[in-house]
Design a protein around this motif. Structure first.
Motif, mmCIF file in Angstrom:
data_model
loop_
_atom_site.group_PDB
_atom_site.id
_atom_site.type_symbol
_atom_site.label_atom_id
_atom_site.label_comp_id
_atom_site.label_asym_id
_atom_site.label_seq_id
_atom_site.Cartn_x
_atom_site.Cartn_y
_atom_site.Cartn_z
ATOM 1 N N GLN A 105 0.829 -1.198 0.000
ATOM 2 C CA GLN A 105 0.000 0.000 0.000
ATOM 3 C C GLN A 105 0.868 1.254 0.000
ATOM 4 O O GLN A 105 0.471 2.288 -0.536
ATOM 5 C CB GLN A 105 -0.914 -0.013 1.218
ATOM 6 C CG GLN A 105 -2.188 0.783 0.982
ATOM 7 C CD GLN A 105 -3.249 0.466 2.009
ATOM 8 O OE1 GLN A 105 -2.953 -0.080 3.064
ATOM 9 N NE2 GLN A 105 -4.466 0.813 1.713
ATOM 10 N N THR A 158 1.462 2.543 -3.512
ATOM 11 C CA THR A 158 0.387 3.381 -4.048
ATOM 12 C C THR A 158 0.479 4.794 -3.483
ATOM 13 O O THR A 158 0.302 5.779 -4.199
ATOM 14 C CB THR A 158 -0.985 2.771 -3.708
ATOM 15 O OG1 THR A 158 -1.042 1.444 -4.225
ATOM 16 C CG2 THR A 158 -2.107 3.586 -4.333
ATOM 17 N N LYS A 159 0.777 4.902 -2.189
ATOM 18 C CA LYS A 159 0.911 6.224 -1.564
ATOM 19 C C LYS A 159 2.082 6.992 -2.159
ATOM 20 O O LYS A 159 2.005 8.211 -2.348
ATOM 21 C CB LYS A 159 1.075 6.067 -0.054
ATOM 22 C CG LYS A 159 -0.195 5.604 0.648
ATOM 23 C CD LYS A 159 0.022 5.444 2.145
ATOM 24 C CE LYS A 159 -1.254 4.995 2.834
ATOM 25 N NZ LYS A 159 -1.056 4.780 4.288
ATOM 26 N N GLN A 205 5.058 3.560 -9.961
ATOM 27 C CA GLN A 205 4.607 3.078 -8.655
ATOM 28 C C GLN A 205 3.251 2.379 -8.770
ATOM 29 O O GLN A 205 3.029 1.325 -8.165
ATOM 30 C CB GLN A 205 4.528 4.244 -7.664
ATOM 31 C CG GLN A 205 5.855 4.902 -7.345
ATOM 32 C CD GLN A 205 6.807 3.997 -6.573
ATOM 33 O OE1 GLN A 205 6.398 3.002 -5.985
ATOM 34 N NE2 GLN A 205 8.092 4.327 -6.599
ATOM 35 N N PHE A 206 2.343 2.968 -9.539
ATOM 36 C CA PHE A 206 1.018 2.357 -9.695
ATOM 37 C C PHE A 206 1.109 1.034 -10.455
ATOM 38 O O PHE A 206 0.435 0.062 -10.115
ATOM 39 C CB PHE A 206 0.060 3.324 -10.406
ATOM 40 C CG PHE A 206 -0.230 4.575 -9.630
ATOM 41 C CD1 PHE A 206 -0.337 4.555 -8.244
ATOM 42 C CD2 PHE A 206 -0.392 5.795 -10.282
ATOM 43 C CE1 PHE A 206 -0.607 5.712 -7.517
ATOM 44 C CE2 PHE A 206 -0.650 6.956 -9.568
ATOM 45 C CZ PHE A 206 -0.763 6.912 -8.191
ATOM 46 N N ALA A 264 2.348 -1.559 -8.089
ATOM 47 C CA ALA A 264 1.314 -1.967 -7.146
ATOM 48 C C ALA A 264 0.275 -2.871 -7.798
ATOM 49 O O ALA A 264 -0.371 -3.676 -7.117
ATOM 50 C CB ALA A 264 0.639 -0.736 -6.543
ATOM 51 N N GLU A 305 -5.274 -4.086 -3.076
ATOM 52 C CA GLU A 305 -4.196 -3.174 -3.482
ATOM 53 C C GLU A 305 -4.110 -3.076 -4.995
ATOM 54 O O GLU A 305 -3.911 -1.997 -5.558
ATOM 55 C CB GLU A 305 -2.867 -3.657 -2.902
ATOM 56 C CG GLU A 305 -1.671 -2.803 -3.298
ATOM 57 C CD GLU A 305 -1.704 -1.401 -2.714
ATOM 58 O OE1 GLU A 305 -0.994 -0.523 -3.236
ATOM 59 O OE2 GLU A 305 -2.455 -1.175 -1.744
ATOM 60 N N ALA A 311 -4.622 0.354 -7.138
ATOM 61 C CA ALA A 311 -3.568 0.772 -8.068
ATOM 62 C C ALA A 311 -4.133 0.983 -9.473
ATOM 63 O O ALA A 311 -3.751 1.927 -10.167
ATOM 64 C CB ALA A 311 -2.456 -0.269 -8.096
ATOM 65 N N GLN A 344 -5.912 4.308 -9.445
ATOM 66 C CA GLN A 344 -4.997 5.448 -9.459
ATOM 67 C C GLN A 344 -4.296 5.602 -10.806
ATOM 68 O O GLN A 344 -3.988 6.717 -11.228
ATOM 69 C CB GLN A 344 -3.971 5.319 -8.329
ATOM 70 C CG GLN A 344 -4.567 5.456 -6.936
ATOM 71 C CD GLN A 344 -5.219 6.806 -6.704
ATOM 72 O OE1 GLN A 344 -5.025 7.757 -7.444
ATOM 73 N NE2 GLN A 344 -6.027 6.899 -5.659
ATOM 74 N N TRP A 345 -4.050 4.501 -11.490
ATOM 75 C CA TRP A 345 -3.453 4.583 -12.830
ATOM 76 C C TRP A 345 -4.400 5.300 -13.788
ATOM 77 O O TRP A 345 -3.993 6.180 -14.549
ATOM 78 C CB TRP A 345 -3.123 3.186 -13.332
ATOM 79 C CG TRP A 345 -2.691 3.125 -14.765
ATOM 80 C CD1 TRP A 345 -3.326 2.481 -15.793
ATOM 81 C CD2 TRP A 345 -1.528 3.726 -15.361
ATOM 82 N NE1 TRP A 345 -2.644 2.641 -16.973
ATOM 83 C CE2 TRP A 345 -1.538 3.403 -16.739
ATOM 84 C CE3 TRP A 345 -0.485 4.512 -14.855
ATOM 85 C CZ2 TRP A 345 -0.539 3.841 -17.616
ATOM 86 C CZ3 TRP A 345 0.502 4.947 -15.732
ATOM 87 C CH2 TRP A 345 0.467 4.607 -17.091
#
Length: 266
Positions: A2, A5-6, A23-24, A27, A35, A39, A42-43
């Motif tokens: 996690q 993702t942060k 990073q995404f 993840a 998770e 991810a 967020q992508w």
């Protein structure tokens, strides 16, 4: 994982988009299904945040398919709204309306996640109906939500947002501003401030818009990286119009250049 993702979100804040993407993507390979799902979300948001709308549309569809394959249904409802809004901002209002159909017919009263989307889908539906000129349907939907205020504490705020976007689409900017001010006073977020500023610009209140947009451009809350990511690419456009309206030509040109740099990727 996690933390990965942060780290991606932190890099978005710093505009280190390539590193955020790495990073995404990393993840997405997590052994934890939750998770991986976050991810993927967020992508998609990263692509939208950069104005890469067509890429975001494809990534969102892939994420939706992956959710279903892994039995992760909750986030899928949000992805339907994301897909719809991407079609809308790419200029296909009819497709945007069509995509939302599963959400309009989804009626599992025990699904608490559906209720968390309660304030988003009706607002989006009214926006589309008003854009399509289906005013009576839009007004009926607003009335139906406002009638729920006895059972839902935020019904009035949701109905005000619906009425505000309806007024904005129909160029009743004074009414839209009044309603958006009320919404922002009750539930201040990046979205509420952007939508108020947008109404200020379209209503010709450029000084008020410029001041609010300058503050909003420096505001980073969770919403800005999620369902409001699309507004990030539009912020510089409205700031450009506001600065142009008050005679700050050089600032306006910079704002428009920033907007075009983002939007040409759409």
């Amino acid at each position: 994982m996690q933390t990965v993702t942060k780290l991606g979100i932190a890099n978005m804040l710093k505009q280190n988009y390539d590193e955020a993407g790495r990073q995404f993507q990393k993840a997405m390979g997590s052994p934890n299904s939750f998770e991986r799902q976050i991810a993927r979300t967020q992508w998609v948001n990263l692509l939208i945040y950069q104005g890469r709308l067509k890429e975001a549309l494809a990534a969102n569809r892939n994420a939706l398919d992956a959710d279903r394959l892994e039995g992760l249904g909750a986030e899928s409802l949000a992805r339907i709204i994301t897909e719809s809004r991407l079609h809308f901002h790419l200029g296909d209002v009819n497709k945007a309306w069509e995509v939302l159909e599963p959400l309009r017919t989804y009626d599992d009263k025990n699904d608490t996640y559906k209720m968390s989307l309660y304030d988003r889908a009706p607002i989006t539906n009214v926006w589309y109906l008003a854009t399509l000129g289906r005013d009576q349907e839009a007004l009926k939907m607003i009335d139906s939500v406002r009638a729920e205020k006895k059972t839902k504490s935020d019904a009035d705020v949701v109905a005000d947002r619906m009425q505000a976007v309806y007024s904005w689409v129909n160029r009743d900017y004074q009414k839209a501003i009044e309603l958006y001010k009320s919404v922002d006073a009750k539930q201040a977020t990046f979205v509420s401030k952007f939508e108020l500023a947008r109404a200020y610009v379209d209503g010709g209140f450029f000084a008020e818009a410029a001041e609010l947009l300058e503050k909003t451009s420096r505001s980073y809350d969770d919403v800005r990286f999620k369902e409001a990511a699309i507004y990030n690419s539009l912020l510089s456009y409205y700031l450009g119009r506001a600065n142009e309206g008050i005679g700050r030509t050089k600032d306006a040109i910079k704002n428009y250049e920033t907007f075009l740099d983002i939007w040409e990727k759409a």
